[in-house]
Design a protein around this motif. Structure first.
Motif, PDB file in Angstrom:
ATOM      1  N   CYS A   1     -11.314  -2.955  -9.619  1.00 17.28           N
ATOM      2  CA  CYS A   1     -11.921  -3.150  -8.291  1.00 17.28           C
ATOM      3  C   CYS A   1     -12.334  -1.819  -7.677  1.00 17.28           C
ATOM      4  O   CYS A   1     -13.420  -1.697  -7.101  1.00 17.28           O
ATOM      5  N   GLU A   2     -11.465  -0.816  -7.803  1.00 20.41           N
ATOM      6  CA  GLU A   2     -11.754   0.485  -7.195  1.00 20.41           C
ATOM      7  C   GLU A   2     -12.898   1.201  -7.902  1.00 20.41           C
ATOM      8  O   GLU A   2     -13.742   1.836  -7.265  1.00 20.41           O
ATOM      9  N   SER A   3     -12.956   1.097  -9.225  1.00 20.92           N
ATOM     10  CA  SER A   3     -13.968   1.852  -9.971  1.00 20.92           C
ATOM     11  C   SER A   3     -15.339   1.185  -9.967  1.00 20.92           C
ATOM     12  O   SER A   3     -16.361   1.854 -10.130  1.00 20.92           O
TER      13      SER A   3
ATOM     14  N   ARG B   1      -0.641  -0.951   1.704  1.00 25.36           N
ATOM     15  CA  ARG B   1      -1.260   0.221   2.310  1.00 25.36           C
ATOM     16  C   ARG B   1      -0.240   0.857   3.249  1.00 25.36           C
ATOM     17  O   ARG B   1       0.835   0.297   3.478  1.00 25.36           O
TER      18      ARG B   1
ATOM     19  N   HIS C   1     -15.518  -7.270  -5.741  1.00 23.33           N
ATOM     20  CA  HIS C   1     -14.720  -8.004  -4.753  1.00 23.33           C
ATOM     21  C   HIS C   1     -14.680  -9.455  -5.225  1.00 23.33           C
ATOM     22  O   HIS C   1     -15.649 -10.196  -5.076  1.00 23.33           O
TER      23      HIS C   1
ATOM     24  N   PRO D   1      -6.386  -3.533  -9.902  1.00 25.33           N
ATOM     25  CA  PRO D   1      -6.827  -2.635  -8.825  1.00 25.33           C
ATOM     26  C   PRO D   1      -7.772  -1.553  -9.337  1.00 25.33           C
ATOM     27  O   PRO D   1      -8.723  -1.169  -8.645  1.00 25.33           O
ATOM     28  N   GLU D   2      -7.522  -1.081 -10.562  1.00 34.01           N
ATOM     29  CA  GLU D   2      -8.368  -0.024 -11.130  1.00 34.01           C
ATOM     30  C   GLU D   2      -9.805  -0.501 -11.301  1.00 34.01           C
ATOM     31  O   GLU D   2     -10.755   0.228 -10.999  1.00 34.01           O
TER      32      GLU D   2
ATOM     33  N   GLY E   1     -16.214  -1.487  -7.530  1.00 40.25           N
ATOM     34  CA  GLY E   1     -16.571  -2.104  -6.255  1.00 40.25           C
ATOM     35  C   GLY E   1     -16.549  -3.622  -6.302  1.00 40.25           C
ATOM     36  O   GLY E   1     -16.990  -4.293  -5.359  1.00 40.25           O
TER      37      GLY E   1
ATOM     38  N   GLU F   1      -8.782  -5.557   6.287  1.00 37.76           N
ATOM     39  CA  GLU F   1      -7.967  -4.389   5.952  1.00 37.76           C
ATOM     40  C   GLU F   1      -6.485  -4.737   5.896  1.00 37.76           C
ATOM     41  O   GLU F   1      -5.700  -4.012   5.286  1.00 37.76           O
TER      42      GLU F   1
END
Length: 327
Positions: free
Chosen positions: A272-274, A174, A278, A269-270, A276, A132
């Motif tokens: 990876c977020e949409s 973050r 990694h 980032p888009e 999953g 994290e």
């Protein structure tokens, strides 16, 4: 007891005894790895330990300039016989290069924020891995506080540069990252100076490499996503980032020599977020498949192994077709 507390207890025990502590980071270490290792080394030295920072596989250009700017030095070979080894910003022995085999089997503290490598927990005395955290510098700040120590303004500056490096100038930050930045500023770090430290002087060879990466780019579409591959003999990570800025959702830039490869990947980032995705896990799997190593973050990772880039590309495409929706 939390992993952070276990790490602090181990270091307190060794510092109290005046132990010899070796700090190492990954090959071609970036400012996050270099700054984190240096700051922890200096804090432990102040507490009574004998410390040495060793980067046998060198560091990148930005790290070299950082050391010059702040008057720090590191060694390229081990001079002390360590009672404890601290691996900073490196998730496996393979990432340490030739020193990996030298330290394997010694008492080790692992401090890292990348995807945990299977089996590493059993190979070290204490493992503190926090995926994290957006940088190892954030973790070192927390560790210094857990040790009951403080930072000088210049040490805070080194950690701030590390955070800015690994978060792309805070674009990947973050809330906890911003809290760490504010705390470092209270210790005396200067945000504007940290940004200046991240500026590389114009490098003609790098500019040419970026143009070659674009010229050699192979474009694939997987569902709604644009995936590109290219090849260079240097600056692979930089080129992968540049190709994202040109419009790719996912980019891979690799080099190949004497039957071995290294490859860097970057994802938006888009994506990876949409999806999953990694990339760290994908590169870890790639390294394992080709008899090497790999790892990293969701949107930035790398891998090495034995094989050709053509074989690696085929493997990556097969994995991406399984991972990405609509492919």
């Amino acid at each position: 007891m939390t992993p952070l507390r276990k790490a602090a207890e181990l270091l307190l025990e060794h510092a109290k005894k005046g132990s010899r502590i070796l700090l190492v980071s990954h090959q071609q270490a970036d400012p996050d790895g270099v700054g984190s290792a240096l700051v922890l080394s200096e804090v432990l030295g102040r507490m009574g330990a004998r410390t040495e920072v060793v980067l046998p596989e060198g560091m990148n250009k930005l790290s070299q300039l950082l050391l010059e700017r702040y008057g720090r030095e590191v060694s390229t070979s081990i001079h002390l016989q360590p009672d404890l080894v601290v691996m900073v910003d490196a998730s496996s022995f393979d990432h340490l290069g030739k020193v990996g085999e030298e330290v394997r089997g010694k008492p080790i503290l692992l401090v890292d924020h990348h995807l945990e490598v299977e089996g590493m927990r059993e190979g070290v005395e204490v493992s503190w891995v926090d995926e994290e955290a957006t940088s190892s510098a954030e973790m070192i700040l927390r560790l210094v506080k857990e040790l009951g120590e403080t930072l000088s303004p210049q040490q805070a500056q080194l950690l701030l540069v590390g955070i800015l490096t690994d978060t792309a100038g805070l674009r990947l930050a973050r809330n906890s990252t911003l809290e760490a930045v504010c705390e470092l500023i209270r210790y005396g770090a200067d945000y504007r100076q940290a940004l200046e430290a991240l500026k590389l002087p114009e490098d003609r060879s790098r500019r040419i490499a970026m143009l070659k990466a674009a010229q050699r780019m192979e474009i694939r579409t997987l569902g709604d996503y644009v995936v590109v591959f290219s090849e260079l003999s240097a600056f692979e990570a930089d080129a992968a980032s540049v190709l994202l800025r040109l419009g790719a959702d996912l980019s891979f830039v690799g080099s190949e020599e004497k039957g071995e490869f290294r490859i860097s990947g970057r994802a938006t980032p888009e994506l990876c977020e949409s999806t999953g995705l990694h990339l760290g896990a994908l590169m870890q799997e790639t390294g394992r498949f080709f008899g090497g190593s790999g790892g990293g973050h969701p949107g930035a990772a790398s891998s090495t192994g034995k094989g050709t880039l053509k074989e690696v590309k085929r493997f990556l495409l097969s994995q991406l077709q399984r991972i990405l929706p609509g492919t």
